[in-house]
Design a protein around this motif. Structure first.
Motif: not given
Length: 125
Positions: A11-16, A21-25, A45-57
């Motif tokens: 989650g931390l790596m995806m948030k960063k 990372n333009p390719d990730f965004k 369990a851990r959930h991840f929220v994808v919204k507004d070109e961001r990921i939070k967990s």
């Protein structure tokens, strides 16, 4: 405990990556959903929220995720998620060590974006 930490680190790596990372965004553009990764018994369990070109967990499950990936147990999750073998995930599904619920196209999307968040290996001098 190691599996819980692995999911937190993911989650931390995806948030960063979603910030830097333009390719990730680019892969996040237009996406608005949640997903989760867990053990089959639901104890971890851990959930991840994808919204507004961001990921939070956040720790814990979420109601009605677009997809969930459930590993047989924490040790299996660690083994498969850190395997160098590119076929480990598919093998885990075939052997019923992994259960997937929800939108399979989003699972494939997730697998494609994870390559952008893996730590880069150090080059030998």
């Amino acid at each position: 405990m190691k599996f819980r930490m692995l999911l937190w680190a993911l989650g931390l790596m995806m948030k960063k990556a979603s910030k830097n990372n333009p390719d990730f965004k680019k892969q996040l553009a237009g996406k608005d959903f949640s997903f989760q990764i867990q053990t089959q018994d639901g104890n971890i369990a851990r959930h991840f929220v994808v919204k507004d070109e961001r990921i939070k967990s956040k720790g814990g499950a979420v109601k009605d995720p677009a997809f969930s990936i459930s590993f047989k147990d924490a040790d299996t999750g660690i083994y498969i998620m850190t395997a160098k073998d590119k076929n480990a995930f598919m093998k885990g599904i075939q052997e019923k060590d992994i259960k997937i619920d929800g939108d399979l196209s989003l699972v494939m999307w997730f697998q494609s974006i994870v390559k952008h968040v893996k730590p880069k290996s150090k080059k030998k001098k």
